[in-house]
Design a protein around this motif. Structure first.
Motif, short mmCIF file in Angstrom:
data_model
loop_
_atom_site.label_atom_id
_atom_site.label_comp_id
_atom_site.label_asym_id
_atom_site.label_seq_id
_atom_site.Cartn_x
_atom_site.Cartn_y
_atom_site.Cartn_z
N SER A 9 -9.51 13.21 -11.03
CA SER A 9 -9.12 11.96 -10.04
C SER A 9 -8.72 13.33 -8.61
O SER A 9 -7.56 13.66 -8.95
CB SER A 9 -8.14 11.45 -10.24
OG SER A 9 -7.37 10.68 -9.02
N LEU A 11 -6.86 12.20 -6.37
CA LEU A 11 -5.32 12.13 -5.92
C LEU A 11 -3.96 13.19 -5.95
O LEU A 11 -3.26 13.42 -5.57
CB LEU A 11 -4.59 10.30 -6.34
CG LEU A 11 -4.01 9.87 -5.72
CD1 LEU A 11 -3.68 9.03 -4.93
CD2 LEU A 11 -3.35 8.58 -7.19
N PHE A 15 -4.48 17.39 -0.86
CA PHE A 15 -4.94 17.23 0.72
C PHE A 15 -5.15 17.82 0.92
O PHE A 15 -6.56 18.06 2.89
CB PHE A 15 -4.40 15.75 0.21
CG PHE A 15 -4.68 14.74 0.00
CD1 PHE A 15 -5.98 14.30 -1.21
CD2 PHE A 15 -3.66 14.06 -0.46
CE1 PHE A 15 -6.26 13.08 -1.88
CE2 PHE A 15 -3.91 12.73 -1.84
CZ PHE A 15 -4.88 12.14 -2.07
N ASP A 37 -9.90 7.26 -5.52
CA ASP A 37 -8.66 6.24 -5.35
C ASP A 37 -8.40 6.39 -4.25
O ASP A 37 -7.54 7.11 -3.72
CB ASP A 37 -7.38 6.53 -6.29
CG ASP A 37 -7.23 7.03 -7.61
OD1 ASP A 37 -8.12 6.23 -8.42
OD2 ASP A 37 -7.14 7.69 -8.17
N ASN A 46 1.40 2.17 -2.64
CA ASN A 46 0.81 2.89 -2.16
C ASN A 46 -0.20 3.13 -1.21
O ASN A 46 -1.39 1.61 -1.26
CB ASN A 46 0.33 3.08 -3.52
CG ASN A 46 0.82 5.21 -3.44
OD1 ASN A 46 1.01 5.81 -1.94
ND2 ASN A 46 0.90 6.23 -4.18
N SER A 48 -3.54 5.54 0.60
CA SER A 48 -4.23 7.05 -0.11
C SER A 48 -4.80 7.14 1.24
O SER A 48 -4.34 8.08 2.13
CB SER A 48 -4.77 7.16 -2.04
OG SER A 48 -5.90 6.33 -1.38
N PHE A 151 -0.19 5.31 -8.77
CA PHE A 151 0.28 6.36 -8.75
C PHE A 151 -0.52 7.41 -10.08
O PHE A 151 -0.61 6.70 -10.93
CB PHE A 151 1.71 6.25 -9.25
CG PHE A 151 2.05 5.19 -8.03
CD1 PHE A 151 2.84 6.19 -6.65
CD2 PHE A 151 2.57 3.89 -8.12
CE1 PHE A 151 3.88 5.45 -5.74
CE2 PHE A 151 2.87 3.61 -7.00
CZ PHE A 151 3.56 4.01 -5.87
#
Ligand code: DX5
Ligand code: ZN
Length: 230
Positions: A9, A11, A15, A37, A46, A48, A151
């Protein structure tokens, strides 16, 4: 027979260096999918990223390469029908919507397929596995969440395993994905319960040696698949 699939993932990636961060885990050679995600700040508390980031990342992993990477899009969004076209155009391969996010799962599944994507449905921890059965024959994958979505870095919920076991007993050939808190300590119960698609964020992206983790995850799932086939 189902195959073992490791889907890190992003996440848990850096980034600011998304492409390099993903290449580092794909280069382990154990990773066929990337788990993306998408969160809308409404279905989950949240936000993303969305289709533009997926489109950029796709340029780093072209579909026509020797070993194309499957973009496994986990859509934690209200009104999942709304984003199907954008995700297809951005280069997504599989579209997982949440059962809890729609009144009409059948029409979401039909629309996903119409756009040439694989259709998957996810359930949150408080949703029972029986809700999935009416749609399972039309799905390419079912996602059993092992944390509350929203999360990364949360604790794996072992008490979700009976759901995986029931689903595997009924559907021996279905892709069953688990997501949340998966790593070297928690992959075994998941694999033994019958999950063959392992999402892992923190444990893979934050590892000093991602290969050591991805290899362990894949080997553990392969062993369970083999044991079930006997
Ligand atoms: C949580 C996401 C997960 C998350 C998993 O809502 O769906 O995919 O990134 O992260 P880890 O593996 O860190 O629990
Ligand atoms: Zn996810």
């Amino acid at each position: 027979m189902v195959k073992s699939i490791i889907s890190p993932s992003i996440l848990a990636s850096d980034f600011a260096n998304l492409g390099c961060s993903c290449k580092r885990v794909v280069d382990t050679g154990d990773v066929d999918w990337l788990h993306l995600d998408v969160m809308d700040g409404h279905f989950v508390p949240n936000i993303s990223f969305g289709a533009p980031i997926i489109e950029s990342l796709r340029k780093q992993f072209p579909k026509n390469s020797d070993k194309p990477i499957v973009f496994d899009c986990h859509m934690m969004v209200s009104d999942p029908e709304q984003w199907i076209e954008d995700i297809a155009k951005a280069g997504g391969d599989s579209y997982t919507f949440h059962f809890e996010a729609t009144k009409d799962p059948a029409s979401v599944i039909a629309k996903i397929k119409k756009h040439g994507l694989k259709a998957a449905m996810g359930i949150k921890p408080n949703t029972s596995i029986e809700e999935v059965y009416p749609y399972a024959d039309d799905l390419d994958m079912v996602l059993v969440m092992t944390v509350e979505p929203g999360f990364g870095g949360q604790k794996f919920m072992q008490d979700m395993m009976p759901k995986v076991e029931k689903l595997r007993a009924k559907y021996p050939h279905l892709n069953i994905q688990v997501d949340g808190g998966l790593g070297k300590d928690t992959v075994k119960p998941s694999a033994e319960a019958g999950a063959n698609v392992i999402v892992a964020g923190t444990s893979v992206f934050k590892a000093e040696n991602p290969k050591e983790v991805t290899e362990f995850l894949k080997k553990t799932v392969d062993e369970s698949i083999l044991a079930r086939s006997k």
